[in-house]
Each structure stands twice: as structure tokens, then as C-alpha cells.
Design a protein around this motif. Sequence first.
Motif, short mmCIF file in Angstrom:
data_model
loop_
_atom_site.label_atom_id
_atom_site.label_comp_id
_atom_site.label_asym_id
_atom_site.label_seq_id
_atom_site.Cartn_x
_atom_site.Cartn_y
_atom_site.Cartn_z
N GLN A 5 0.92 -1.26 0.03
CA GLN A 5 0.12 0.08 -0.16
C GLN A 5 1.05 1.37 -0.10
OE1 GLN A 5 -3.41 -0.10 -0.07
NE2 GLN A 5 -3.11 -2.30 -0.16
N VAL A 6 0.70 2.16 -1.02
CA VAL A 6 1.34 3.41 -0.97
C VAL A 6 0.68 4.36 -0.77
CG1 VAL A 6 2.84 4.86 -2.47
CG2 VAL A 6 2.96 2.50 -2.82
N VAL A 18 10.76 1.46 -6.69
CA VAL A 18 10.89 0.86 -7.92
C VAL A 18 12.41 0.30 -8.18
CG1 VAL A 18 10.65 1.32 -10.27
CG2 VAL A 18 9.07 2.22 -8.82
N LYS A 19 13.18 1.26 -7.75
CA LYS A 19 14.68 0.79 -8.11
C LYS A 19 15.07 -0.36 -7.22
CE LYS A 19 19.19 2.74 -8.01
NZ LYS A 19 20.32 3.98 -7.89
N PHE A 20 14.72 -0.45 -6.13
CA PHE A 20 15.25 -1.53 -5.22
C PHE A 20 14.30 -2.72 -5.18
CE2 PHE A 20 17.58 2.23 -3.65
CZ PHE A 20 18.90 1.69 -3.98
N CYS A 21 13.14 -2.83 -5.74
CA CYS A 21 12.35 -4.19 -5.66
C CYS A 21 12.95 -5.30 -6.40
CB CYS A 21 11.12 -3.69 -6.25
SG CYS A 21 9.94 -5.22 -6.12
N PRO A 22 13.23 -6.06 -5.32
CA PRO A 22 13.91 -7.39 -6.08
C PRO A 22 13.02 -8.08 -7.21
CG PRO A 22 13.37 -8.05 -3.91
CD PRO A 22 13.05 -6.64 -3.95
N LYS A 23 12.02 -8.09 -7.13
CA LYS A 23 10.97 -8.84 -8.10
C LYS A 23 10.59 -7.76 -9.15
CE LYS A 23 10.89 -12.98 -6.23
NZ LYS A 23 11.12 -13.85 -7.05
N LYS A 24 10.88 -6.56 -9.15
CA LYS A 24 10.89 -5.58 -10.00
C LYS A 24 9.16 -5.63 -10.37
CE LYS A 24 14.96 -4.74 -10.63
NZ LYS A 24 15.31 -3.73 -9.79
N ILE A 25 8.38 -5.77 -9.55
CA ILE A 25 6.92 -5.48 -9.54
C ILE A 25 6.46 -4.24 -9.32
CG2 ILE A 25 6.70 -8.01 -9.24
CD1 ILE A 25 5.71 -6.81 -6.30
N LEU A 26 6.97 -2.98 -9.28
CA LEU A 26 6.78 -1.84 -8.95
C LEU A 26 7.07 -0.97 -10.04
CD1 LEU A 26 7.86 -1.40 -5.25
CD2 LEU A 26 5.35 -1.23 -6.02
N ARG A 32 -1.05 11.87 -11.92
CA ARG A 32 -0.41 12.58 -10.54
C ARG A 32 -1.27 12.53 -9.53
NH1 ARG A 32 4.03 15.78 -12.21
NH2 ARG A 32 4.19 16.03 -14.36
N SER A 33 -0.68 12.56 -8.22
CA SER A 33 -1.19 12.59 -7.02
C SER A 33 -1.77 14.09 -6.92
CB SER A 33 -0.29 12.19 -5.82
OG SER A 33 0.49 13.12 -5.86
N ARG A 34 -2.63 14.20 -5.84
CA ARG A 34 -2.96 15.48 -5.53
C ARG A 34 -1.86 16.56 -5.07
NH1 ARG A 34 -8.19 15.36 -1.31
NH2 ARG A 34 -9.62 15.14 -3.06
N LYS A 35 -0.88 16.12 -4.58
CA LYS A 35 0.46 16.98 -4.48
C LYS A 35 1.41 16.99 -5.88
CE LYS A 35 1.16 15.97 0.33
NZ LYS A 35 2.13 15.78 1.43
N GLY A 36 0.80 16.47 -6.79
CA GLY A 36 1.57 16.58 -8.29
C GLY A 36 2.63 15.46 -8.30
N HIS A 37 2.62 14.44 -7.67
CA HIS A 37 3.92 13.46 -7.99
C HIS A 37 3.27 12.13 -8.40
CE1 HIS A 37 6.25 15.93 -5.37
NE2 HIS A 37 5.26 15.54 -4.26
N PHE A 38 4.00 11.42 -9.36
CA PHE A 38 3.54 10.36 -9.86
C PHE A 38 4.02 9.34 -8.84
CE2 PHE A 38 4.60 12.49 -13.70
CZ PHE A 38 3.33 12.50 -14.26
N ASN A 39 2.98 8.47 -8.34
CA ASN A 39 3.50 7.45 -7.31
C ASN A 39 3.48 6.09 -8.04
OD1 ASN A 39 2.74 9.60 -5.29
ND2 ASN A 39 0.65 8.98 -5.08
N PRO A 40 4.01 5.05 -7.10
CA PRO A 40 4.51 3.76 -7.66
C PRO A 40 3.15 3.04 -7.66
CG PRO A 40 5.19 4.07 -5.61
CD PRO A 40 4.99 5.26 -6.13
N VAL A 41 3.01 1.90 -8.60
CA VAL A 41 1.90 0.84 -8.55
C VAL A 41 2.52 -0.50 -8.60
CG1 VAL A 41 0.05 2.56 -9.79
CG2 VAL A 41 1.79 1.18 -11.07
N VAL A 42 1.82 -1.31 -8.25
CA VAL A 42 2.03 -2.62 -8.13
C VAL A 42 1.86 -3.30 -9.64
CG1 VAL A 42 2.04 -4.81 -7.22
CG2 VAL A 42 2.00 -2.84 -5.66
N GLY A 52 9.66 -6.45 2.05
CA GLY A 52 9.86 -4.79 2.88
C GLY A 52 10.79 -4.05 2.27
N ILE A 53 11.50 -4.37 1.37
CA ILE A 53 12.57 -3.70 1.11
C ILE A 53 12.16 -2.26 0.38
CG2 ILE A 53 14.46 -3.41 -0.85
CD1 ILE A 53 15.06 -6.33 -0.63
N CYS A 54 10.91 -2.23 -0.28
CA CYS A 54 10.42 -1.11 -0.64
C CYS A 54 10.11 0.04 0.29
CB CYS A 54 9.25 -1.33 -1.60
SG CYS A 54 7.82 -2.02 -0.73
N ALA A 55 9.45 -0.62 1.54
CA ALA A 55 9.16 0.22 2.68
C ALA A 55 10.16 0.74 3.27
CB ALA A 55 8.28 -0.60 3.58
N THR A 56 11.51 -0.14 3.47
CA THR A 56 12.81 0.26 4.05
C THR A 56 13.34 1.49 3.19
OG1 THR A 56 12.85 -1.98 4.92
CG2 THR A 56 14.98 -0.49 4.90
#
Length: 69
Positions: A5-6, A18-26, A32-42, A52-56
Motif C-alpha cells: 500500500q502506497v 521501484v529501483k530496489f524491488c528485487p522482483k521488479k513489480i513496482l 499525478r497525485s494531489r501533490k503533483g507526484h507520480f506514485n508507484p503502482v504494483v 519489505g525492501i520498498c518500505a525500508t
Amino acid sequence: MNSIQVSAMFCKGCAYCVKFCPKKILEMGTVRSRKGHFNPVVTDPEKCIACGICATMCPEAAIEVTKGE
């Protein structure tokens, strides 16, 4: 099933998850979000191993990983 969940409220679109996901699923989303950013999706939630690497790696603590059964 494992899930990622993001929080659009906290995510700044840095893409570290996205860069560190070992399974490359992100990947960065295309809406764009309300703040103007592009958020990751699974892209393939069934391949998530809930490592948990993505969260870390998230500097904003915007990601929560839940391990399913």
C-alpha cells in the motif's frame, strides 16, 4: 496474498521503491497525485514476496507491506 500500500499523502515520487524491488513489480504510475507526484503502482501483486525492501527504502515511510497467508 501479500500486498503493498502506497500512501499518496506521503509519497514524493522518488522511485527508490521501484529501483530496489528485487522482483521488479513496482513501476511509477502515470497519474499525478494531489501533490503533483507520480506514485508507484504494483504491476504484479502475486509476485510480491513481502520482503519489505520498498518500505525500508522509502524516505517518507509512505509504503506499508502486508504479508498474506
